[in-house]
Design a protein around this motif. Structure first.
Motif, PDB file in Angstrom:
ATOM      1  N   THR A 124       5.003   0.094  -5.596  1.00  0.00           N
ATOM      2  CA  THR A 124       4.347  -0.065  -4.295  1.00  0.00           C
ATOM      3  C   THR A 124       3.277  -1.154  -4.352  1.00  0.00           C
ATOM      4  N   ALA A 125       2.273  -0.968  -5.200  1.00  0.00           N
ATOM      5  CA  ALA A 125       1.222  -1.966  -5.452  1.00  0.00           C
ATOM      6  C   ALA A 125       0.577  -1.608  -6.782  1.00  0.00           C
ATOM      7  N   PRO A 126      -0.036  -2.567  -7.466  1.00  0.00           N
ATOM      8  CA  PRO A 126      -0.703  -2.246  -8.731  1.00  0.00           C
ATOM      9  C   PRO A 126      -1.841  -1.251  -8.515  1.00  0.00           C
ATOM     10  N   LYS A 127      -2.042  -0.379  -9.496  1.00  0.00           N
ATOM     11  CA  LYS A 127      -3.181   0.528  -9.468  1.00  0.00           C
ATOM     12  C   LYS A 127      -4.355  -0.154 -10.171  1.00  0.00           C
ATOM     13  N   ILE A 128      -5.558   0.335  -9.947  1.00  0.00           N
ATOM     14  CA  ILE A 128      -6.749  -0.328 -10.464  1.00  0.00           C
ATOM     15  C   ILE A 128      -6.689  -0.502 -11.976  1.00  0.00           C
ATOM     16  N   CYS A 129      -6.098   0.464 -12.668  1.00  0.00           N
ATOM     17  CA  CYS A 129      -6.036   0.378 -14.133  1.00  0.00           C
ATOM     18  C   CYS A 129      -5.228  -0.825 -14.608  1.00  0.00           C
ATOM     19  N   ALA A 130      -4.423  -1.429 -13.728  1.00  0.00           N
ATOM     20  CA  ALA A 130      -3.636  -2.593 -14.128  1.00  0.00           C
ATOM     21  C   ALA A 130      -4.521  -3.764 -14.539  1.00  0.00           C
ATOM     22  N   LEU A 163       6.287  -5.895 -10.209  1.00  0.00           N
ATOM     23  CA  LEU A 163       6.039  -4.995  -9.084  1.00  0.00           C
ATOM     24  C   LEU A 163       7.357  -4.619  -8.452  1.00  0.00           C
ATOM     25  N   GLY A 164       7.576  -3.322  -8.289  1.00  0.00           N
ATOM     26  CA  GLY A 164       8.703  -2.819  -7.521  1.00  0.00           C
ATOM     27  C   GLY A 164       8.159  -2.170  -6.262  1.00  0.00           C
ATOM     28  N   GLY A 165       8.436  -2.734  -5.121  1.00  0.00           N
ATOM     29  CA  GLY A 165       7.887  -2.195  -3.880  1.00  0.00           C
ATOM     30  C   GLY A 165       8.471  -2.859  -2.659  1.00  0.00           C
ATOM     31  N   ARG A 166       9.734  -3.223  -2.766  1.00  0.00           N
ATOM     32  CA  ARG A 166      10.373  -3.942  -1.664  1.00  0.00           C
ATOM     33  C   ARG A 166      10.634  -3.037  -0.459  1.00  0.00           C
ATOM     34  N   PHE A 167      10.399  -1.764  -0.628  1.00  0.00           N
ATOM     35  CA  PHE A 167      10.667  -0.797   0.436  1.00  0.00           C
ATOM     36  C   PHE A 167       9.476  -0.608   1.382  1.00  0.00           C
ATOM     37  N   VAL A 168       8.323  -1.227   1.108  1.00  0.00           N
ATOM     38  CA  VAL A 168       7.115  -0.960   1.889  1.00  0.00           C
ATOM     39  C   VAL A 168       7.191  -1.655   3.251  1.00  0.00           C
ATOM     40  N   PRO A 169       7.115  -0.895   4.367  1.00  0.00           N
ATOM     41  CA  PRO A 169       7.114  -1.524   5.688  1.00  0.00           C
ATOM     42  C   PRO A 169       5.834  -2.328   5.909  1.00  0.00           C
ATOM     43  N   PRO A 170       5.926  -3.451   6.617  1.00  0.00           N
ATOM     44  CA  PRO A 170       4.738  -4.270   6.862  1.00  0.00           C
ATOM     45  C   PRO A 170       3.583  -3.500   7.492  1.00  0.00           C
ATOM     46  N   ALA A 171       3.877  -2.560   8.395  1.00  0.00           N
ATOM     47  CA  ALA A 171       2.813  -1.829   9.080  1.00  0.00           C
ATOM     48  C   ALA A 171       1.988  -0.994   8.095  1.00  0.00           C
ATOM     49  N   ILE A 172       2.644  -0.400   7.100  1.00  0.00           N
ATOM     50  CA  ILE A 172       1.918   0.415   6.122  1.00  0.00           C
ATOM     51  C   ILE A 172       1.106  -0.485   5.194  1.00  0.00           C
ATOM     52  N   ALA A 173       1.671  -1.619   4.799  1.00  0.00           N
ATOM     53  CA  ALA A 173       0.916  -2.557   3.970  1.00  0.00           C
ATOM     54  C   ALA A 173      -0.321  -3.056   4.712  1.00  0.00           C
ATOM     55  N   LYS A 174      -0.166  -3.320   5.993  1.00  0.00           N
ATOM     56  CA  LYS A 174      -1.299  -3.791   6.791  1.00  0.00           C
ATOM     57  C   LYS A 174      -2.355  -2.713   6.947  1.00  0.00           C
ATOM     58  N   LYS A 175      -1.921  -1.481   7.194  1.00  0.00           N
ATOM     59  CA  LYS A 175      -2.866  -0.379   7.386  1.00  0.00           C
ATOM     60  C   LYS A 175      -3.732  -0.169   6.160  1.00  0.00           C
ATOM     61  N   TYR A 176      -3.136  -0.278   4.975  1.00  0.00           N
ATOM     62  CA  TYR A 176      -3.881  -0.033   3.743  1.00  0.00           C
ATOM     63  C   TYR A 176      -4.341  -1.332   3.075  1.00  0.00           C
TER      64      TYR A 176
END
Length: 235
Positions: A183-189, A199-212
């Motif tokens: 989804t996205a790197p965690k802080i420990c990265a 990074l594996g996260g091609r499934f993330v909708p743009p709206a959710i990426a924008k929200k967070y």
């Protein structure tokens, strides 16, 4: 390019949103995550030189990702096997295990030296970003091996036993060779000092990426992973 790293709280919220407004099931997310891990292994370790992949499977969703990865690695031409000492009774995990069994994958319930010696690559799919506290048996032996082995290690989402935000500790400080963030790197990265970060996260909708407020980088062609710079960014 710097990428935003997620805290444990935000990562959990995104997962919940993916499965509510995003319309994804746990099965779907696990399938996509496991496929991403398998592709990262394939991109890094040639199957003719590194055919034997031991997937160390934990009792939760991170372990489920590992089971899916093992199945895909088999179809990619590798010879995966599983170390899976704590097998949940939940239908989801049982079905994933059946799929591996139908391919003839070896399933080890003890972590013998020979099991590790025969492997060319170790996949760390023991604990994910929900992990807290100290590593307990039967996985203490696995993490100890991660600390001492000269075999390459591929960690799924976070290195098992690391604090999701603080990174390695006095008790768990191994560095995997490859990290596959999901989804996205965690802080420990930001504490990762290995050779390659995907990074594996091609499934993330743009709206959710924008929200967070995090970025989904461009993926090439049909790839399910994209390689990130080793210094990924900041919280």
């Amino acid at each position: 390019m710097a990428f935003k790293c997620l805290s444990q709280k935000v990562a959990q919220a995104i997962d919940e949103e993916l499965m509510s407004s995003g319309g994804f099931s746990v099965d779907q997310l696990m399938e996509l995550a496991g496929l991403s891990v398998a592709q990262a292994v394939q991109r890094t370790y040639d199957r003719t030189q590194f055919p034997n992949v031991l997937v160390c499977v934990g009792p939760g969703n991170n372990g489920g990702d590992g089971l899916v990865a093992a199945r895909h690695l088999y179809h990619f031409g590798y010879k995966p096997s599983l170390y899976y000492p704590k097998q949940p009774n939940k239908d989801l995990y049982q079905r994933l295990l059946v799929q591996c069994n139908q391919l003839g994958l070896s399933v080890h319930e003890s972590f013998a030296d020979k099991t590790v010696e025969e492997a060319d690559v170790l996949v760390d799919a023991v604990f994910g970003f929900s992990f807290k506290g100290d590593v307990r048996d039967p996985f203490k032996e696995v993490v100890k091996t991660f600390e001492t082995t000269n075999k390459p290690i591929v960690s799924v989402d976070i290195p098992s036993g690391w604090d999701v935000e603080q990174g390695p500790s006095n008790n768990v400080k191994f560095q995997p060779d490859v990290l596959v963030s999901l989804t996205a790197p965690k802080i420990c990265a930001n504490h990762f000092k290995g050779k390659r970060h995907f990074l594996g996260g091609r499934f993330v909708p743009p709206a959710i990426a924008k929200k967070y407020d995090f970025e989904v980088p461009p993926f090439h062609g049909a790839d399910q992973v994209v390689e990130l710079p080793l210094a990924v960014g900041s919280p």
